[in-house]
Design a protein around this motif. Structure first.
Motif, PDB file in Angstrom:
ATOM      1  N   VAL A   8       9.899  -7.537 -24.800  1.00 54.42           N
ATOM      2  CA  VAL A   8      10.173  -6.143 -25.169  1.00 54.42           C
ATOM      3  C   VAL A   8       9.020  -5.593 -25.997  1.00 54.42           C
ATOM      4  CG1 VAL A   8      11.681  -4.665 -26.557  1.00 54.42           C
ATOM      5  CG2 VAL A   8      12.671  -6.340 -25.006  1.00 54.42           C
ATOM      6  N   GLY A   9       8.546  -6.367 -26.950  1.00 52.37           N
ATOM      7  CA  GLY A   9       7.444  -5.920 -27.800  1.00 52.37           C
ATOM      8  C   GLY A   9       6.151  -5.714 -27.030  1.00 52.37           C
ATOM      9  N   VAL A  10       5.853  -6.636 -26.131  1.00 52.82           N
ATOM     10  CA  VAL A  10       4.629  -6.516 -25.337  1.00 52.82           C
ATOM     11  C   VAL A  10       4.701  -5.283 -24.445  1.00 52.82           C
ATOM     12  CG1 VAL A  10       3.326  -7.595 -23.451  1.00 52.82           C
ATOM     13  CG2 VAL A  10       4.037  -8.951 -25.418  1.00 52.82           C
ATOM     14  N   LEU A  11       5.848  -5.042 -23.840  1.00 54.74           N
ATOM     15  CA  LEU A  11       5.996  -3.856 -22.990  1.00 54.74           C
ATOM     16  C   LEU A  11       5.879  -2.581 -23.812  1.00 54.74           C
ATOM     17  CD1 LEU A  11       6.526  -2.572 -20.257  1.00 54.74           C
ATOM     18  CD2 LEU A  11       8.982  -2.888 -20.667  1.00 54.74           C
ATOM     19  N   ALA A  12       6.498  -2.539 -24.980  1.00 55.84           N
ATOM     20  CA  ALA A  12       6.418  -1.349 -25.834  1.00 55.84           C
ATOM     21  C   ALA A  12       4.986  -1.098 -26.284  1.00 55.84           C
ATOM     22  CB  ALA A  12       7.340  -1.513 -27.044  1.00 55.84           C
ATOM     23  N   ILE A  13       4.278  -2.145 -26.655  1.00 58.20           N
ATOM     24  CA  ILE A  13       2.884  -1.997 -27.083  1.00 58.20           C
ATOM     25  C   ILE A  13       2.010  -1.545 -25.910  1.00 58.20           C
ATOM     26  CG2 ILE A  13       0.871  -3.255 -27.953  1.00 58.20           C
ATOM     27  CD1 ILE A  13       2.986  -2.601 -30.069  1.00 58.20           C
ATOM     28  N   ALA A  14       2.275  -2.053 -24.715  1.00 56.41           N
ATOM     29  CA  ALA A  14       1.501  -1.638 -23.540  1.00 56.41           C
ATOM     30  C   ALA A  14       1.721  -0.156 -23.239  1.00 56.41           C
ATOM     31  CB  ALA A  14       1.873  -2.489 -22.329  1.00 56.41           C
ATOM     32  N   ILE A  48       2.147   5.330 -16.891  1.00 55.05           N
ATOM     33  CA  ILE A  48       3.331   4.776 -17.554  1.00 55.05           C
ATOM     34  C   ILE A  48       4.447   4.546 -16.533  1.00 55.05           C
ATOM     35  CG2 ILE A  48       5.203   5.363 -19.147  1.00 55.05           C
ATOM     36  CD1 ILE A  48       3.059   6.535 -20.995  1.00 55.05           C
ATOM     37  N   GLY A  49       4.657   5.503 -15.634  1.00 52.34           N
ATOM     38  CA  GLY A  49       5.674   5.335 -14.599  1.00 52.34           C
ATOM     39  C   GLY A  49       5.359   4.168 -13.674  1.00 52.34           C
ATOM     40  N   LEU A  50       4.089   4.036 -13.284  1.00 55.65           N
ATOM     41  CA  LEU A  50       3.697   2.920 -12.418  1.00 55.65           C
ATOM     42  C   LEU A  50       3.826   1.578 -13.135  1.00 55.65           C
ATOM     43  CD1 LEU A  50       0.578   4.403 -10.594  1.00 55.65           C
ATOM     44  CD2 LEU A  50       2.846   3.966  -9.630  1.00 55.65           C
ATOM     45  N   LEU A  51       3.505   1.558 -14.408  1.00 54.13           N
ATOM     46  CA  LEU A  51       3.655   0.335 -15.195  1.00 54.13           C
ATOM     47  C   LEU A  51       5.123  -0.092 -15.243  1.00 54.13           C
ATOM     48  CD1 LEU A  51       2.286  -1.753 -17.092  1.00 54.13           C
ATOM     49  CD2 LEU A  51       2.824  -0.188 -18.954  1.00 54.13           C
ATOM     50  N   LEU A  52       6.003   0.857 -15.469  1.00 56.87           N
ATOM     51  CA  LEU A  52       7.428   0.521 -15.506  1.00 56.87           C
ATOM     52  C   LEU A  52       7.980   0.203 -14.124  1.00 56.87           C
ATOM     53  CD1 LEU A  52       8.745   2.820 -18.296  1.00 56.87           C
ATOM     54  CD2 LEU A  52       8.859   0.360 -18.193  1.00 56.87           C
ATOM     55  N   ALA A  53       7.430   0.810 -13.090  1.00 58.77           N
ATOM     56  CA  ALA A  53       7.851   0.449 -11.731  1.00 58.77           C
ATOM     57  C   ALA A  53       7.488  -0.997 -11.445  1.00 58.77           C
ATOM     58  CB  ALA A  53       7.200   1.385 -10.716  1.00 58.77           C
ATOM     59  N   GLY A  54       6.310  -1.408 -11.867  1.00 58.78           N
ATOM     60  CA  GLY A  54       5.909  -2.804 -11.691  1.00 58.78           C
ATOM     61  C   GLY A  54       6.765  -3.764 -12.488  1.00 58.78           C
ATOM     62  N   VAL A  55       7.081  -3.381 -13.721  1.00 59.65           N
ATOM     63  CA  VAL A  55       7.945  -4.230 -14.562  1.00 59.65           C
ATOM     64  C   VAL A  55       9.327  -4.349 -13.940  1.00 59.65           C
ATOM     65  CG1 VAL A  55       9.137  -4.301 -16.785  1.00 59.65           C
ATOM     66  CG2 VAL A  55       6.697  -3.869 -16.707  1.00 59.65           C
ATOM     67  N   ALA A  56       9.884  -3.235 -13.484  1.00 64.00           N
ATOM     68  CA  ALA A  56      11.211  -3.271 -12.862  1.00 64.00           C
ATOM     69  C   ALA A  56      11.180  -4.109 -11.585  1.00 64.00           C
ATOM     70  CB  ALA A  56      11.692  -1.853 -12.547  1.00 64.00           C
ATOM     71  N   ALA A  73      15.019  -0.629 -21.660  1.00 65.20           N
ATOM     72  CA  ALA A  73      15.447   0.530 -22.456  1.00 65.20           C
ATOM     73  C   ALA A  73      15.017   0.383 -23.917  1.00 65.20           C
ATOM     74  CB  ALA A  73      16.958   0.697 -22.356  1.00 65.20           C
ATOM     75  N   ALA A  74      15.123  -0.807 -24.462  1.00 68.97           N
ATOM     76  CA  ALA A  74      14.681  -1.034 -25.842  1.00 68.97           C
ATOM     77  C   ALA A  74      13.177  -0.827 -25.967  1.00 68.97           C
ATOM     78  CB  ALA A  74      15.067  -2.437 -26.297  1.00 68.97           C
ATOM     79  N   ALA A  75      12.415  -1.329 -25.014  1.00 69.15           N
ATOM     80  CA  ALA A  75      10.963  -1.148 -25.047  1.00 69.15           C
ATOM     81  C   ALA A  75      10.583   0.324 -24.928  1.00 69.15           C
ATOM     82  CB  ALA A  75      10.314  -1.957 -23.927  1.00 69.15           C
ATOM     83  N   ILE A  76      11.296   1.052 -24.076  1.00 70.22           N
ATOM     84  CA  ILE A  76      11.022   2.483 -23.934  1.00 70.22           C
ATOM     85  C   ILE A  76      11.358   3.209 -25.234  1.00 70.22           C
ATOM     86  CG2 ILE A  76      11.790   4.582 -22.764  1.00 70.22           C
ATOM     87  CD1 ILE A  76      12.067   2.882 -20.211  1.00 70.22           C
ATOM     88  N   GLY A  77      12.466   2.860 -25.859  1.00 69.45           N
ATOM     89  CA  GLY A  77      12.834   3.498 -27.128  1.00 69.45           C
ATOM     90  C   GLY A  77      11.799   3.255 -28.211  1.00 69.45           C
ATOM     91  N   ILE A  78      11.330   2.028 -28.312  1.00 65.85           N
ATOM     92  CA  ILE A  78      10.298   1.710 -29.303  1.00 65.85           C
ATOM     93  C   ILE A  78       9.009   2.458 -28.981  1.00 65.85           C
ATOM     94  CG2 ILE A  78       8.840  -0.145 -30.202  1.00 65.85           C
ATOM     95  CD1 ILE A  78      11.286  -2.020 -29.730  1.00 65.85           C
ATOM     96  N   ALA A  79       8.629   2.462 -27.704  1.00 67.81           N
ATOM     97  CA  ALA A  79       7.380   3.110 -27.295  1.00 67.81           C
ATOM     98  C   ALA A  79       7.432   4.619 -27.510  1.00 67.81           C
ATOM     99  CB  ALA A  79       7.081   2.798 -25.831  1.00 67.81           C
ATOM    100  N   THR A 114       9.377   7.535 -17.714  1.00 64.93           N
ATOM    101  CA  THR A 114       9.742   6.120 -17.760  1.00 64.93           C
ATOM    102  C   THR A 114      10.976   5.831 -16.909  1.00 64.93           C
ATOM    103  OG1 THR A 114      10.976   6.525 -19.816  1.00 64.93           O
ATOM    104  CG2 THR A 114       8.714   5.725 -20.026  1.00 64.93           C
ATOM    105  N   THR A 115      11.933   6.728 -16.945  1.00 62.98           N
ATOM    106  CA  THR A 115      13.146   6.516 -16.149  1.00 62.98           C
ATOM    107  C   THR A 115      12.846   6.566 -14.657  1.00 62.98           C
ATOM    108  OG1 THR A 115      14.477   7.504 -17.914  1.00 62.98           O
ATOM    109  CG2 THR A 115      15.491   7.354 -15.739  1.00 62.98           C
ATOM    110  N   VAL A 116      12.070   7.544 -14.238  1.00 70.37           N
ATOM    111  CA  VAL A 116      11.723   7.655 -12.819  1.00 70.37           C
ATOM    112  C   VAL A 116      10.910   6.441 -12.369  1.00 70.37           C
ATOM    113  CG1 VAL A 116      10.335   8.982 -11.173  1.00 70.37           C
ATOM    114  CG2 VAL A 116      11.909  10.152 -12.700  1.00 70.37           C
ATOM    115  N   GLY A 117       9.978   5.998 -13.196  1.00 66.22           N
ATOM    116  CA  GLY A 117       9.175   4.830 -12.838  1.00 66.22           C
ATOM    117  C   GLY A 117      10.015   3.580 -12.682  1.00 66.22           C
TER     118      GLY A 117
END
Length: 154
Positions: A8-14, A48-56, A73-79, A114-117
């Motif tokens: 979660v932290g790595v994703l939020a920092i990215a 950001i959307g493409l990054l989250l699409a890859g993570v998902a 969702a936690a990573a998105i909230g922190i970010a 982020t949600t769409v990605g």
């Protein structure tokens, strides 16, 4: 448990790093040119959307939706918190300089991107039949088809 929070932290920092990079490009490369700043911001949201699409796509193949969706969702909230509160300070601006409308519009745009990605990445995974649930149902079907039904004699 530590591995979950590390991810979660790595994703939020990215996600935050993408925003900081876009802010620095706007600040030092195109300061004062609003059309270029808008294009860089749009590019940031696409990345950001493409990054989250890859993570998902990757996390959805390995784990159930209920587990990784909360982490994303936690990573998105922190970010988003870092992006709207700390990001402007890094380039010498005030987070509330544009007013409340700009502040909340930035939060809204970030959440939409982020949600769409994440949804597109997961929907692609489901469409390909590679998500965790589809693969477990496929394994179940293969196991039940492989073992013939035992006849019980009485």
């Amino acid at each position: 448990m530590g591995q979950r929070w590390r991810a979660v932290g790595v994703l939020a920092i990215a996600l935050f790093a993408v925003n900081v990079f876009a802010r620095l490009v706007i600040r030092f490369g195109f300061d004062g040119d609003d059309t270029v700043a808008d294009r860089v911001s749009l590019g940031m949201f696409v990345v950001i959307g493409l990054l989250l699409a890859g993570v998902a796509f990757v996390w959805g193949a390995r784990r159930p939706l209920a587990r990784w969706a909360g982490e994303v969702a936690a990573a998105i909230g922190i970010a988003v918190g870092l992006t709207v509160l700390v990001g402007p300070l890094l380039v010498g601006d005030n987070p509330f300089a544009g007013g409340g409308g700009t502040f909340f519009a930035q939060i809204g745009l970030y959440l939409v991107a982020t949600t769409v990605g994440a949804m597109l990445g997961y929907l692609l995974l489901v469409t390909l039949g590679r998500d965790h649930r589809s693969r477990s149902l496929q394994r179940y079907a293969e196991n039940t088809a492989a073992k013939p039904r035992r006849v019980v004699r009485r």
